[in-house]
Design an enzyme around this catalytic site. Structure first.
Site, PDB file in Angstrom:
ATOM      1  N   SER A 226       0.510  -1.292   0.080  1.00  0.00           N
ATOM      2  CA  SER A 226      -0.235   0.146   0.274  1.00  0.00           C
ATOM      3  C   SER A 226       1.078   1.151  -0.166  1.00  0.00           C
ATOM      4  CB  SER A 226      -0.949   0.300   1.279  1.00  0.00           C
ATOM      5  OG  SER A 226      -1.608   0.637   1.510  1.00  0.00           O
ATOM      6  N   ASP A 322      -8.545  -2.409  -7.014  1.00  0.00           N
ATOM      7  CA  ASP A 322      -7.976  -2.491  -5.757  1.00  0.00           C
ATOM      8  C   ASP A 322      -9.580  -1.678  -4.808  1.00  0.00           C
ATOM      9  OD1 ASP A 322      -5.574  -2.104  -4.702  1.00  0.00           O
ATOM     10  OD2 ASP A 322      -6.565  -0.663  -4.243  1.00  0.00           O
ATOM     11  N   HIS A 389      -6.420  -6.293  -1.668  1.00  0.00           N
ATOM     12  CA  HIS A 389      -5.734  -4.510  -1.484  1.00  0.00           C
ATOM     13  C   HIS A 389      -4.329  -5.600  -0.375  1.00  0.00           C
ATOM     14  CE1 HIS A 389      -3.695  -0.756  -1.120  1.00  0.00           C
ATOM     15  NE2 HIS A 389      -3.866  -1.393   0.086  1.00  0.00           N
TER      16      HIS A 389
END
Length: 444
Positions: A226, A322, A389
């Protein structure tokens, strides 16, 4: 609840089909087999939502697995690794948002991995305003005072060959994220007592680890998830330059391909947020000059404009749909005041045909942004058509009997093949809904 579970989160989960459903006090994980209920969760979903300036700060980097059930690819209790503070960092001005010391978790390698190092940069969103950063500095994302003293090492950080076949015996490090600008800012706000020192934290952590033996590495991999995935791209060439030409050095970004995409209202929610991050935290000076020489610094914080500047071999793991971007960038409440996207944004099963078409266009934008990157023989990628994610930190998605696959290869095998030059370094999934191996996320 066991002492090794984060005490401030009390959650349980149930397994059935192919999604993970979050609620305020409960996590429900759906799989493809029969339903099972477990009385505890070892690595929690620390989903942190703040409704500030019309966007959510969604941290989905630590997601649920059950330990002790071989069917789910996890064998026994997870390795818990203690927090080490960098005591020399303060003298260098390398401090968290609140001025506390930065830290990391290190588990030593052994045997054939004794001189191999895997560095993982923690993710957890960004703060783009004084208000958001003041709030953040009172959490583990802005202060080591609030960080867990021990965390589980799972997925790519696991110490078990059955869970992490290529990297289990390496020196594995997780560097904690407490600056709010992907380890890249260098500024401060005296009035609010905020220290934007991400770049200095990065440098202090690297200096510390080099002194702990990383300077002798014959193999090194910089990874991140991330916001940490953005950082692994930004710092990839710096990482390469730490070592001699004889060290194999590569980088991995997981869930870090944030696009400068138009939201459902026709605006640019993420661009607005990134502009705030870059300007507030003094990020511009640490962005690639090859990008800022011809583009606005805000655009150079977007990975689509960074990956072409990275000289070191780079591997991208990303879900084509995502989940963080769907929730916080494409269809945030600020861009959807009438709530047309309120159900779809949280669970793709509720999306209408026009909404699915919008998400398919997002996937197309991602693939188009990766065209030049994918042509390079040194790079690799695994782009699966899932609503997810961060898939390298989770055991169920990194390496397990029913983990996500493209063709006959999962994420761990694909990354390992690329790193060790075993071939098969590029995989792009067919569009949704063709992939039935996804571990999709859904929110309530």
């Amino acid at each position: 609840m066991s002492s090794w579970i984060f005490p401030y989160i009390k959650q349980h989960f149930t397994l059935s089909s192919t999604s993970i459903l979050f609620q305020s006090e409960r996590i429900i994980v759906f799989r493809r087999k029969k339903m099972k209920t477990f009385g505890f969760v070892a690595s929690m979903a620390l989903m942190f939502m703040s409704w500030a300036n019309g966007h959510e700060d969604l941290n989905m980097t630590e997601l649920p697995y059950n330990y002790g059930d071989a069917e789910y690819g996890i064998s026994g209790r997870p390795l818990m690794v203690g927090l080490t503070l960098i005591y020399g960092a303060a003298a260098k001005g390398a401090v968290c948002l609140d001025g506390s010391l930065p830290g990391y978790h290190l588990h030593r390698g052994y045997g054939s991995g004794a001189n191999s190092w895997l560095i993982q940069l923690e993710g957890g969103g960004w703060c783009d305003t004084i208000r958001n950063c003041v709030y953040r500095k009172k959490t583990r994302r802005g202060s080591s005072t609030y960080m867990e003293r021990q965390i589980p090492f799972t997925g790519i950080l696991s110490n078990k060959a059955a869970e992490n076949p290529d990297f289990f015996n390496w020196n594995r490090v997780k560097i904690r994220y407490c600056d709010g600008a992907s380890f890249s800012g260098d500024s401060q706000n005296e009035a609010a007592q905020l220290y934007f020192r991400g770049q200095r934290i990065w440098s202090a952590a690297m200096e510390e680890l080099m002194s702990k033996g990383m300077r002798y590495a014959n193999q090194a991999l910089l990874s991140g998830c991330s916001a940490g995935g953005v950082a692994s791209m930004l710092h990839c060439d710096e990482f390469r330059n730490l070592f001699s030409g004889y060290t194999r050095v590569k980088c991995l970004s997981d869930g870090g391909m944030f696009l400068d995409a138009m939201d459902v209202s026709g605006g640019r929610t993420l661009r607005r947020m990134f502009r705030g991050v870059v300007n507030l935290q003094g990020v511009q000076k640490n962005l690639p000059g090859s990008c800022t020489s011809h583009l606005n610094p805000t655009l150079c914080f977007f990975p689509q404009h960074i990956i072409g500047t990275v000289r070191t071999p780079l591997f991208l793991v990303n879900a084509a749909y995502d989940t963080w971007q769907v929730l916080a960038s494409l269809a945030p409440p600020s861009a959807d005041p009438r709530g047309y996207w309120s159900r779809c944004r949280k669970n793709h099963a509720y999306c209408t045909a026009p909404q699915i078409n919008f998400l398919q266009d997002f996937r197309y934008q991602m693939l188009r942004a990766l065209t030049s990157f994918s042509r390079s023989s040194k790079n690799g990628l695994f782009i699966n058509s899932c609503f997810s994610h961060c898939q390298t930190e989770r055991q169920d998605t990194w390496f397990a009997p029913m983990s996500p696959h493209i063709g006959n290869k999962g994420i761990a095998e694909s990354v390992g093949n690329w790193y060790f030059n075993r071939g098969g370094a590029k995989a792009i999934d067919c569009p949704y809904p063709c992939d039935n191996t996804c571990h999709n996320l859904a929110f309530r």
